[in-house]
Design a protein around this motif. Structure first.
Motif, PDB file in Angstrom:
ATOM      1  N   PHE A 156     -25.960   5.318   9.459  1.00  0.00           N
ATOM      2  CA  PHE A 156     -27.372   5.617   9.705  1.00  0.00           C
ATOM      3  C   PHE A 156     -27.873   5.028  11.018  1.00  0.00           C
ATOM      4  CE2 PHE A 156     -26.919   1.800   7.136  1.00  0.00           C
ATOM      5  CZ  PHE A 156     -27.608   0.876   7.895  1.00  0.00           C
TER       6      PHE A 156
ATOM      7  N   GLY B 119     -30.762  -5.935  18.525  1.00  0.00           N
ATOM      8  CA  GLY B 119     -30.557  -4.749  19.347  1.00  0.00           C
ATOM      9  C   GLY B 119     -29.183  -4.152  19.078  1.00  0.00           C
TER      10      GLY B 119
ATOM     11  N   GLY C 210     -25.304  -3.780  18.690  1.00  0.00           N
ATOM     12  CA  GLY C 210     -24.182  -4.683  18.447  1.00  0.00           C
ATOM     13  C   GLY C 210     -24.334  -5.575  17.239  1.00  0.00           C
ATOM     14  N   GLU C 211     -23.248  -6.232  16.874  1.00  0.00           N
ATOM     15  CA  GLU C 211     -23.232  -7.146  15.732  1.00  0.00           C
ATOM     16  C   GLU C 211     -23.096  -8.584  16.261  1.00  0.00           C
ATOM     17  OE1 GLU C 211     -23.823  -7.477  12.546  1.00  0.00           O
ATOM     18  OE2 GLU C 211     -23.077  -9.510  12.721  1.00  0.00           O
TER      19      GLU C 211
ATOM     20  N   SER D 229     -29.579 -11.387  13.351  1.00  0.00           N
ATOM     21  CA  SER D 229     -29.470 -10.384  12.287  1.00  0.00           C
ATOM     22  C   SER D 229     -28.014  -9.967  12.163  1.00  0.00           C
ATOM     23  CB  SER D 229     -30.335  -9.178  12.651  1.00  0.00           C
ATOM     24  OG  SER D 229     -30.275  -8.203  11.648  1.00  0.00           O
TER      25      SER D 229
ATOM     26  N   SER E  88     -28.705  -7.710   6.943  1.00  0.00           N
ATOM     27  CA  SER E  88     -29.018  -6.288   6.767  1.00  0.00           C
ATOM     28  C   SER E  88     -28.357  -5.824   5.481  1.00  0.00           C
ATOM     29  CB  SER E  88     -28.506  -5.491   7.964  1.00  0.00           C
ATOM     30  OG  SER E  88     -29.148  -5.962   9.129  1.00  0.00           O
TER      31      SER E  88
ATOM     32  N   HIS F 127     -29.635  -3.526   2.674  1.00  0.00           N
ATOM     33  CA  HIS F 127     -29.799  -2.077   2.450  1.00  0.00           C
ATOM     34  C   HIS F 127     -29.338  -1.566   1.084  1.00  0.00           C
ATOM     35  CE1 HIS F 127     -30.864  -2.142   6.604  1.00  0.00           C
ATOM     36  NE2 HIS F 127     -29.638  -2.192   7.067  1.00  0.00           N
TER      37      HIS F 127
ATOM     38  N   ASN G 293     -35.273   4.973  10.307  1.00  0.00           N
ATOM     39  CA  ASN G 293     -35.625   5.787  11.466  1.00  0.00           C
ATOM     40  C   ASN G 293     -34.618   6.899  11.638  1.00  0.00           C
ATOM     41  OD1 ASN G 293     -38.002   4.526  12.634  1.00  0.00           O
ATOM     42  ND2 ASN G 293     -36.666   2.739  12.872  1.00  0.00           N
TER      43      ASN G 293
ATOM     44  N   GLY H   4     -32.305   0.647  15.023  1.00  0.00           N
ATOM     45  CA  GLY H   4     -31.203   1.563  14.779  1.00  0.00           C
ATOM     46  C   GLY H   4     -31.181   2.776  15.677  1.00  0.00           C
TER      47      GLY H   4
HETATM   48  N1  SAH Z   1     -25.734  -5.499  13.663  1.00  0.00           N
HETATM   49  C1  SAH Z   1     -26.859  -6.289  13.288  1.00  0.00           C
HETATM   50  C2  SAH Z   1     -28.030  -6.231  14.252  1.00  0.00           C
HETATM   51  C3  SAH Z   1     -28.398  -4.893  14.874  1.00  0.00           C
HETATM   52  S1  SAH Z   1     -29.152  -3.679  13.847  1.00  0.00           S
HETATM   53  C4  SAH Z   1     -27.303  -5.948  11.883  1.00  0.00           C
HETATM   54  O1  SAH Z   1     -26.721  -5.058  11.281  1.00  0.00           O
HETATM   55  O2  SAH Z   1     -28.168  -6.636  11.347  1.00  0.00           O
HETATM   56  C5  SAH Z   1     -30.777  -4.286  13.506  1.00  0.00           C
HETATM   57  C6  SAH Z   1     -31.347  -3.773  12.218  1.00  0.00           C
HETATM   58  O3  SAH Z   1     -31.683  -2.380  12.294  1.00  0.00           O
HETATM   59  C7  SAH Z   1     -30.397  -3.908  11.035  1.00  0.00           C
HETATM   60  O4  SAH Z   1     -31.109  -4.363   9.916  1.00  0.00           O
HETATM   61  C8  SAH Z   1     -29.943  -2.474  10.849  1.00  0.00           C
HETATM   62  O5  SAH Z   1     -29.424  -2.244   9.572  1.00  0.00           O
HETATM   63  C9  SAH Z   1     -31.219  -1.730  11.121  1.00  0.00           C
HETATM   64  N2  SAH Z   1     -31.040  -0.306  11.360  1.00  0.00           N
HETATM   65  C10 SAH Z   1     -29.980   0.325  11.874  1.00  0.00           C
HETATM   66  N3  SAH Z   1     -30.196   1.657  11.946  1.00  0.00           N
HETATM   67  C11 SAH Z   1     -31.440   1.859  11.470  1.00  0.00           C
HETATM   68  C12 SAH Z   1     -32.255   3.019  11.304  1.00  0.00           C
HETATM   69  N4  SAH Z   1     -31.800   4.231  11.657  1.00  0.00           N
HETATM   70  N5  SAH Z   1     -33.477   2.856  10.772  1.00  0.00           N
HETATM   71  C13 SAH Z   1     -33.945   1.626  10.442  1.00  0.00           C
HETATM   72  N6  SAH Z   1     -33.240   0.500  10.584  1.00  0.00           N
HETATM   73  C14 SAH Z   1     -31.989   0.617  11.077  1.00  0.00           C
END
Ligand code: SAH
Length: 356
Positions: free
Chosen positions: A116, A158, A160-161, A190, A213, A215, A291, A335
């Motif tokens: 996603f 932003g 990346g992990e 995060s 994260s 979900h 999103n 995301g």
């Molecule tokens: N890799 C890290 C940090 C980057 S993503 C992580 O996974 O936490 C930052 C946040 O945005 C995470 O919680 C991720 O799951 C969320 N995210 C990613 N894609 C998204 C989307 N399409 N809509 C809403 N949140 C999203």
């Protein structure tokens, strides 16, 4: 010898360059770079020859490509090209009434492959160095200064992990805390749930905030949404969170992107509540409607479903807030960062929800 980027350079690197310079000279350089957010040639407290020497020896790592503004000027997205290798990365600056937050990238791309997430869809290029992370913060601070604003919070959310690149992220944390002066309590890392990374972070001295994260609160669903869950399933993840809390004693937050009909049901609320209360202090839940991204067919939960989910959690006694959704229209929202690609929002949620 490869060139050291401006914000990868340590004080020792600067001292080695300015041979024999007095200590106050190094202090002036550091103050110019980290308090005034200037490039060497603009640090007017320095003699012209020193400015020229620094400019020659230490170059910025980020080349500005695009700056986009949304939400009446309250959200600014920067697209950079990495000088080393040319990969695109993004940074988002968000102004609120009482504070400003910067969202930084920690890798060019991402290897975690969450379906996603736009960055996950695009794949991995390389880790960022500490300096490349720090420079994103500095440049956002420079931008905020033009409005006489200062940056209060940094979120490592932003591209990346962060915990797949923990040493560089930690290097950036130390510099942001110690030199830029944004306290570790205002920094949030995060993670998708890299268990060894959480354990390493627990051994680090500064009390940064941890956001997980999540979900999904059952493995069967989380395996689907967040593939790394197959390697680090929920029980292991929770164990690492528990141990992190034992040493840090800061509240952990669970991020939850609501996907209509997938993870926004009563069952999900119950499972999420059960999980968050297994931590002490209990986890704080951040909700955000998913999103839209080009490569994922399902859509974010409607406003109404988001509120129902929140209210259900509140009734159970879970700490929960709905995160404000900045920069959706410039693909700067959570995301949506997929730099360098023409990110097209294929299924605008506004249109869908007005017809359904
Ligand atoms: N890799 C890290 C940090 C980057 S993503 C992580 O996974 O936490 C930052 C946040 O945005 C995470 O919680 C991720 O799951 C969320 N995210 C990613 N894609 C998204 C989307 N399409 N809509 C809403 N949140 C999203």
């Amino acid at each position: 010898m490869p060139m050291i980027s401006l914000y990868d350079a340590t004080r020792a690197d600067v001292e080695a360059e300015l041979v024999g310079a007095p200590r106050y000279r190094i202090d002036q350089v550091w103050n110019g770079l980290y308090s005034q957010f200037l490039e060497p040639h603009d640090i007017t407290t320095l003699p012209a020859a020193v400015r020229a020497q620094l400019t020659e020896s230490f170059t910025p790592a980020l080349e500005p490509k695009l700056r986009t503004v949304a939400d009446d000027g309250k959200t600014i997205k920067f697209l950079w090209r990495l000088v080393d290798g040319g990969h695109p990365i993004e940074t988002v600056l968000m102004y609120y009434d009482d504070r400003a937050t910067v969202c930084v990238s920690t890798q060019a791309g991402c290897a975690m492959a969450c379906g996603f997430c736009a960055t996950g869809q695009a794949g991995f290029n390389r880790h960022l160095t500490a300096g490349e992370i720090i420079e994103q913060v500095v440049r956002a601070c420079r931008e905020a200064r033009t409005l006489e604003r200062r940056v209060d919070n940094i979120v490592f959310m932003g591209m990346g992990e962060p915990l797949a690149n923990e040493p560089a992220v930690w290097g950036a944390v130390e510099r942001i805390h110690g030199d830029i002066g944004i306290s570790a309590r205002h920094l949030t890392i995060s993670t998708v749930g890299i268990v060894p990374g959480i354990r390493t972070l627990a051994t680090r001295p500064l009390p940064v905030n941890l956001a997980v994260s999540l979900h999904a609160a059952r493995d069967e669903l989380r395996d689907e949404l967040v593939p790394i869950n197959k390697r680090y399933p929920i029980a292991d993840l929770l164990g690492a969170c528990h141990d992190y809390l034992k040493v840090k004693n800061r509240r952990i937050s669970f991020e939850w992107a609501l996907i209509e009909g997938v993870n926004d049901t009563l069952r999900d609320a119950k499972e999420l509540h059960a999980l968050s209360r297994r931590l002490t202090p209990t986890a704080h839940v951040n909700l955000i409607p998913l999103n839209p991204t080009p490569g994922w067919p399902t859509k974010g939960s409607s406003r109404n479903r988001v509120h129902v989910f929140r209210d259900t959690l509140l009734e159970f006694g879970t700490n929960v807030t709905i995160r404000s959704n900045r920069g959706t229209d410039i693909a700067a929202a959570c995301g949506q960062l997929a730099a360098g690609q023409p990110v097209r929002v294929s299924a605008p949620s506004a249109r869908e929800s007005s017809t359904s």
